[in-house]
Design a protein around this motif. Structure first.
Motif, PDB file in Angstrom:
ATOM      1  N   GLU A 148     -12.549  -4.530  -1.963  1.00 12.96           N
ATOM      2  CA  GLU A 148     -12.652  -3.418  -1.030  1.00 12.96           C
ATOM      3  C   GLU A 148     -11.291  -2.976  -0.490  1.00 12.96           C
ATOM      4  O   GLU A 148     -11.088  -1.799  -0.209  1.00 12.96           O
ATOM      5  N   GLU A 149     -10.378  -3.934  -0.320  1.00 15.08           N
ATOM      6  CA  GLU A 149      -9.041  -3.582   0.175  1.00 15.08           C
ATOM      7  C   GLU A 149      -8.340  -2.652  -0.797  1.00 15.08           C
ATOM      8  O   GLU A 149      -7.632  -1.724  -0.392  1.00 15.08           O
ATOM      9  N   GLN A 150      -8.529  -2.898  -2.102  1.00 15.10           N
ATOM     10  CA  GLN A 150      -7.939  -2.025  -3.113  1.00 15.10           C
ATOM     11  C   GLN A 150      -8.470  -0.594  -2.964  1.00 15.10           C
ATOM     12  O   GLN A 150      -7.700   0.370  -2.955  1.00 15.10           O
ATOM     13  N   LYS A 151      -9.801  -0.456  -2.839  1.00 16.18           N
ATOM     14  CA  LYS A 151     -10.396   0.875  -2.712  1.00 16.18           C
ATOM     15  C   LYS A 151      -9.900   1.563  -1.447  1.00 16.18           C
ATOM     16  O   LYS A 151      -9.583   2.761  -1.462  1.00 16.18           O
ATOM     17  N   LYS A 152      -9.821   0.822  -0.351  1.00 17.55           N
ATOM     18  CA  LYS A 152      -9.329   1.385   0.903  1.00 17.55           C
ATOM     19  C   LYS A 152      -7.904   1.903   0.740  1.00 17.55           C
ATOM     20  O   LYS A 152      -7.571   3.012   1.175  1.00 17.55           O
ATOM     21  N   ASP A 153      -7.048   1.092   0.098  1.00 16.76           N
ATOM     22  CA  ASP A 153      -5.653   1.498  -0.089  1.00 16.76           C
ATOM     23  C   ASP A 153      -5.538   2.697  -1.021  1.00 16.76           C
ATOM     24  O   ASP A 153      -4.681   3.571  -0.830  1.00 16.76           O
ATOM     25  N   ARG A 168      -2.841   0.312  -7.634  1.00 20.57           N
ATOM     26  CA  ARG A 168      -2.779  -0.690  -6.554  1.00 20.57           C
ATOM     27  C   ARG A 168      -3.246  -2.006  -7.137  1.00 20.57           C
ATOM     28  O   ARG A 168      -4.424  -2.204  -7.425  1.00 20.57           O
ATOM     29  N   PRO A 195       0.838  -1.201   0.000  1.00 24.44           N
ATOM     30  CA  PRO A 195       0.000   0.000   0.000  1.00 24.44           C
ATOM     31  C   PRO A 195       0.872   1.250   0.000  1.00 24.44           C
ATOM     32  O   PRO A 195       1.953   1.265   0.600  1.00 24.44           O
TER      33      PRO A 195
END
Length: 275
Positions: A255-260, A250, A222
């Motif tokens: 969702e982890e991608q969007k968060k990062d 990224r 990240p």
């Protein structure tokens, strides 16, 4: 400097939905990435232009992939990536030429790709073959009113600068991915700006680590959690007068991608705003 994000173009991509999501995330620019040759046509271009018009998103570069095998490591990668492997060079050049025409259809001025593991020895016959190929591609881009940009990573900064000089056209530049330089073990991105800074026309916002063995790339991380010194990197970009976008990449999904991406956006915008 604005902060944008990489958007993939696939057969099932709803670009209007993708661009709407970018707007919701507070972004107004992207680089569009496509590896599917069948999409490089007028029908797809019309859909792209419609989505751009409706959502008011700027596409700062068209990142064009190429057909055939690709393995992202230090062994098979030498034989499969980019325009360097002679067995795939002509076929891939044709797709990149089509990519340039597609970029013209959608009104995008920068064409980007990975060229591959360019030999550091300028007397290597394969080096000269790649340069001849890139001269053709850069000339095609010039006809279409475009720049051709090397995506960094697989070549050292000095090799990259030499290649730009040997191509000898004024529409050739660099899309600098600072994480790639680290992940491929090719250089420090802050120092690389001393080598080819005047050619940088695009930036990827990505982070990563140096390789820990001789076979595999270093890990992507990240943004802000890898080895790219982003405070120093942004300061250096300001020093050299870079005013273009930083496009977050990224390479995970969900969702982890969007968060990062959102975390990286805040980090970059804070650094850009700092004196």
């Amino acid at each position: 400097m604005r902060v944008g994000v990489v958007v993939g173009l696939h057969k099932d991509t709803d670009l209007k939905e993708k661009f709407s999501e970018l707007r919701e995330m507070g972004m107004e620019s992207c680089q569009l990435v496509c590896w599917d040759r069948t999409l490089l046509n007028e029908e797809t271009a019309a859909l792209v232009k419609q989505a751009v018009e409706e959502e008011k998103i700027d596409i700062t570069a068209f990142w064009c992939g190429w057909e055939g095998p690709r393995t992202w490591n230090f062994y098979e990668g030498q034989e499969t990536l980019g325009l360097v492997p002679a067995a795939f060079r002509f076929q891939r050049l044709q797709m990149l030429m089509e990519g340039s025409d597609f970029a013209k259809l959608i009104g995008v001025k920068n064409l980007v790709t990975h060229v591959g593991y360019m030999p550091e020895n300028p007397y290597d016959p394969n080096y000269q073959g790649v340069i001849i190929c890139l001269k053709e591609l850069a000339a095609k881009c010039r006809e279409n009113g475009q720049n051709f940009l090397f995506e960094t990573g697989q070549e050292t900064p000095v090799t990259l600068k030499r290649a730009i000089q040997d191509i000898g056209l004024d529409n050739v530049g660099v899309n600098l991915d600072p994480a790639n330089l680290l992940m491929y073990g090719k250089g420090n991105p802050v120092d690389a700006l001393d080598v080819f800074g005047e050619y940088v026309l695009g930036i990827h916002g990505k982070d990563g680590c140096y390789p820990t063995d001789g076979h595999e790339l270093g890990a992507e991380m990240p943004l802000g959690q890898g080895r790219v010194n982003y405070p120093a990197f942004i300061r250096k970009l300001k020093e050299i007068g870079y005013e273009g976008d930083i496009t977050i990449e990224r390479e995970i999904s969900g969702e982890e991608q969007k968060k990062d991406i959102l975390m990286g956006k805040k980090l970059l915008e804070d650094l850009i705003a700092a004196e």
